[in-house]
Design an enzyme around this catalytic site. Structure first.
Site, PDB file in Angstrom:
ATOM      1  N   PHE A 124      44.067  66.698  10.720  1.00 10.74           N
ATOM      2  CA  PHE A 124      43.364  65.429  10.562  1.00 10.74           C
ATOM      3  C   PHE A 124      44.351  64.334  10.936  1.00 10.74           C
ATOM      4  CE2 PHE A 124      41.920  61.590   8.464  1.00 10.74           C
ATOM      5  CZ  PHE A 124      40.698  61.474   9.109  1.00 10.74           C
ATOM      6  N   THR A 125      43.840  63.260  11.542  1.00  8.76           N
ATOM      7  CA  THR A 125      44.695  62.238  12.166  1.00  8.76           C
ATOM      8  C   THR A 125      45.796  61.723  11.237  1.00  8.76           C
ATOM      9  OG1 THR A 125      42.988  60.658  11.543  1.00  8.76           O
ATOM     10  CG2 THR A 125      42.932  61.483  13.806  1.00  8.76           C
TER      11      THR A 125
ATOM     12  N   PHE B  71      43.400  55.804  18.297  1.00  6.38           N
ATOM     13  CA  PHE B  71      41.940  55.629  18.337  1.00  6.38           C
ATOM     14  C   PHE B  71      41.497  54.361  17.618  1.00  6.38           C
ATOM     15  CE2 PHE B  71      41.199  56.922  13.946  1.00  6.38           C
ATOM     16  CZ  PHE B  71      42.348  57.655  13.671  1.00  6.38           C
TER      17      PHE B  71
ATOM     18  N   LYS C 172      35.097  58.684  -0.088  1.00 11.20           N
ATOM     19  CA  LYS C 172      34.004  59.547   0.405  1.00 11.20           C
ATOM     20  C   LYS C 172      33.209  60.107  -0.788  1.00 11.20           C
ATOM     21  CE  LYS C 172      36.821  59.517   4.159  1.00 11.20           C
ATOM     22  NZ  LYS C 172      38.117  58.819   4.222  1.00 11.20           N
TER      23      LYS C 172
ATOM     24  N   TYR D 288      48.854  45.124 -16.027  1.00  5.80           N
ATOM     25  CA  TYR D 288      49.728  45.702 -14.994  1.00  5.80           C
ATOM     26  C   TYR D 288      50.016  47.163 -15.300  1.00  5.80           C
ATOM     27  CZ  TYR D 288      53.422  46.264 -11.589  1.00  5.80           C
ATOM     28  OH  TYR D 288      54.160  46.707 -10.524  1.00  5.80           O
TER      29      TYR D 288
ATOM     30  N   ASP E 158      43.357  69.001   0.839  1.00  7.42           N
ATOM     31  CA  ASP E 158      42.754  67.703   1.134  1.00  7.42           C
ATOM     32  C   ASP E 158      41.332  67.787   0.572  1.00  7.42           C
ATOM     33  OD1 ASP E 158      41.441  65.523   2.128  1.00  7.42           O
ATOM     34  OD2 ASP E 158      42.367  65.618   4.115  1.00  7.42           O
TER      35      ASP E 158
ATOM     36  N   ARG F  15      35.934  61.368  18.351  1.00  5.77           N
ATOM     37  CA  ARG F  15      36.785  62.400  17.772  1.00  5.77           C
ATOM     38  C   ARG F  15      37.092  63.406  18.887  1.00  5.77           C
ATOM     39  NH1 ARG F  15      39.500  60.048  14.423  1.00  5.77           N
ATOM     40  NH2 ARG F  15      38.915  59.905  12.261  1.00  5.77           N
TER      41      ARG F  15
HETATM   42  C1  LIG Z   1      39.670  64.650   5.736  1.00 12.44           C
HETATM   43  C2  LIG Z   1      40.327  63.329   5.505  1.00 12.44           C
HETATM   44  N1  LIG Z   1      41.556  63.300   4.978  1.00 12.44           N
HETATM   45  C3  LIG Z   1      42.195  62.138   4.760  1.00 12.44           C
HETATM   46  C4  LIG Z   1      41.634  60.923   5.085  1.00 12.44           C
HETATM   47  C5  LIG Z   1      42.415  59.650   4.892  1.00 12.44           C
HETATM   48  O1  LIG Z   1      41.877  58.897   3.892  1.00 12.44           O
HETATM   49  P1  LIG Z   1      41.877  57.285   3.876  1.00 12.44           P
HETATM   50  O2  LIG Z   1      41.058  56.826   5.023  1.00 12.44           O
HETATM   51  O3  LIG Z   1      41.286  56.944   2.541  1.00 12.44           O
HETATM   52  O4  LIG Z   1      43.280  56.824   3.977  1.00 12.44           O
HETATM   53  C6  LIG Z   1      40.351  60.904   5.628  1.00 12.44           C
HETATM   54  C7  LIG Z   1      39.714  59.627   6.004  1.00 12.44           C
HETATM   55  O5  LIG Z   1      38.859  59.511   6.820  1.00 12.44           O
HETATM   56  C8  LIG Z   1      39.684  62.137   5.851  1.00 12.44           C
HETATM   57  O6  LIG Z   1      38.457  62.194   6.395  1.00 12.44           O
END
Ligand SMILES: Cc1ncc(COP(=O)(O)O)c(C=O)c1O
Length: 463
Positions: free
Chosen positions: A129-130, A454, A263, A77, A220, A387
């Site tokens: 970014f979303t 989305f 990624k 743990y 990021d 997108r």
């Molecule tokens: C540029 C970017 N930032 C953040 C994220 C969020 O990461 P996660 O999907 O691992 O939560 C993503 C995911 O697609 C991303 O492409």
């Protein structure tokens, strides 16, 4: 670029040891699957998909060494030895001091947003970014786009379309005051712009700017390996530097980073937050135990952290990143040869079809990029994602749709998964859909969830 384009000078730096069968279901079955999924590729079963280009997130093939690492999971743990391997890898390759694991990227976005944003703050960034923007908004901030204008133009060939426009940033500082800006949210590469990179010169200038106003820069780092490849290829003075060297220099101009390890790091799950400020690290460590897990596992199993630590070192190899980006370019070149409109220059992780030019007769209200994802699936079982206006969501103040300049369909290439023949099949399917574009009609949205619509929205074809 393959026989079509003359002598091929590169190939993937790996060979295949294990395979997973895939198959294409019939056109009738695809229509049924598409209807049942509400014309949303996120709601489809993967069994119904032939070539899955929904995302490059968590879809990479792990190496034999990563799988061996899975067997070395220390599932204690607290204080798992795999955490220390992960911590060392992040410190070594990225150079930040404090490392906090999270279950994936948005876990880290949550921590950094809550730890540093106050109600009424502004967060400038090189395009939204979303999930990133949503976490900034949920923490009380307002995101302000400060990417250069070229980033919003799918036809502009600027080599670093992810760059920050310092004049836009200056205008924001003048308007709201530097004390209302806790950090600049910098992404490399910029996913929503088409995987476009940020130059070293730009991040260096940004550092000088932010130092004048005591503003932090948080990165990021999700696809920074690919960003470093573009710097190596396109920026003066970096051709003979390794991706590892370029990454380390880039990160040295920033104060912290969050990472979706799904990624660049070639794992199926995982993420982290890494910071240099001890007090921010302390606040984030306090929160990680509430939302993710103890600060030495953050929602991951020990074995996941081991595969991740190995993937950090594997993913950064120059030959790996080069072949990865070149596979994406291979697909792009096939499409450009047929004059199919895509975002140029081709970015690092995906081909983005320009749905506004693909379907000029479908207004943004009828979701042209979403329509294109459905048409592609119906043609060949290839799964892509929207997108555009659906991903952009609604303005929290007015409740109206946000209409982004870029209305794109993303074909994201998983790392080390598909071959050149798969890319050929995908290109031919896009061509088939393009050939009947004039007869294609748009969609209407019949269900809309509150957040990140989305993922779960449902649609029906317009008649
Ligand atoms: C540029 C970017 N930032 C953040 C994220 C969020 O990461 P996660 O999907 O691992 O939560 C993503 C995911 O697609 C991303 O492409």
């Amino acid at each position: 670029m393959g026989q079509q384009f003359g002598r091929r000078s590169w190939a993937e730096p790996w060979k295949i040891k294990m395979v997973e069968p895939i198959c294409m279901i019939t056109p009738e079955e695809r229509l049924k699957a598409c209807r049942e999924a509400g014309y949303n590729t996120f709601l489809m079963r993967s069994e119904d998909v032939y070539i899955d280009l929904l995302t490059d997130s968590g879809t990479s093939a792990m190496s034999d060494r990563q799988w061996a690492g899975i067997m070395l999971g220390d599932e204690a743990y607290a204080g798992s030895r795999n955490f220390y391997h992960l911590e060392e890898a992040v410190q070594n390759y990225y150079g930040y001091q404090y490392v906090i694991p999270t279950h994936q990227g948005r876990g880290a976005e949550h921590l950094i947003s809550q730890a540093t944003i106050n109600q009424g703050d502004y967060i400038p960034g090189n395009m939204y970014f979303t999930t990133t923007r949503l976490h900034q908004e949920l923490a009380g901030g307002t995101f302000v786009d400060v990417i250069i204008d070229e980033g919003h133009d799918p036809t502009d060939l600027h080599p670093f379309k992810g760059n920050v426009d310092l004049d836009k940033l200056q205008a924001l500082v003048d308007k709201v005051g530097a004390d209302k800006i806790p950090y600049v949210s910098l992404a490399g590469t910029v996913n929503m712009a088409g995987g476009q990179p940020v130059s070293m010169a730009n991040v260096r200038d940004l550092r000088a700017f932010c130092d004048r106003y005591d503003i932090r820069i948080y990165l990021d780092a999700t696809r920074m390996y690919e960003n470093a490849f573009f710097i190596q290829e396109r920026e003066d003075g970096y051709a003979s530097k390794s991706i590892a060297e370029i990454l380390k220099e880039f990160c040295s101009y920033t104060d912290a980073a969050w990472m979706s390890a799904k990624k660049d790091h070639l794992v199926n799950i995982g993420g982290w937050l890494a910071v240099n400020d001890a007090d921010v690290a302390e606040r984030a460590r306090n929160m990680v135990v509430v939302y993710e897990g103890l600060h030495t596992y953050g929602g991951m199993a020990g074995r996941d952290m081991e595969a991740l630590a190995i993937g950090i070192a594997e993913g950064i190899m120059d030959d790996h990143v080069a072949s990865r980006v070149r596979q994406v370019r291979y697909l792009g070149k096939l499409l450009m040869d047929w004059d199919i409109p895509i975002v140029e220059p081709v970015g690092g992780h995906a081909i983005f079809l320009d749905a506004k030019r693909f379907y000029p007769h479908i207004p943004q209200d009828h979701f042209p990029a979403q329509t294109l994802t459905a048409q592609l699936y119906l043609d060949s079982g290839v799964r892509s994602m929207e997108r555009g206006v659906v991903s952009a969501g609604r303005d929290p103040e007015t409740g109206a749709h946000r209409y982004p300049a870029l209305e794109l369909t993303r074909l994201t290439i998983p790392r080390r998964v598909y071959t050149q023949a798969h890319m050929d099949v995908v290109a031919e399917s896009i061509k088939a859909v393009y050939d009947v574009r004039e007869a294609t009609k748009g969609l209407q949205m019949v269900f809309e969830p509150e957040y990140l619509r989305f993922f779960q929205a449902r649609f029906e074809p317009l008649t």
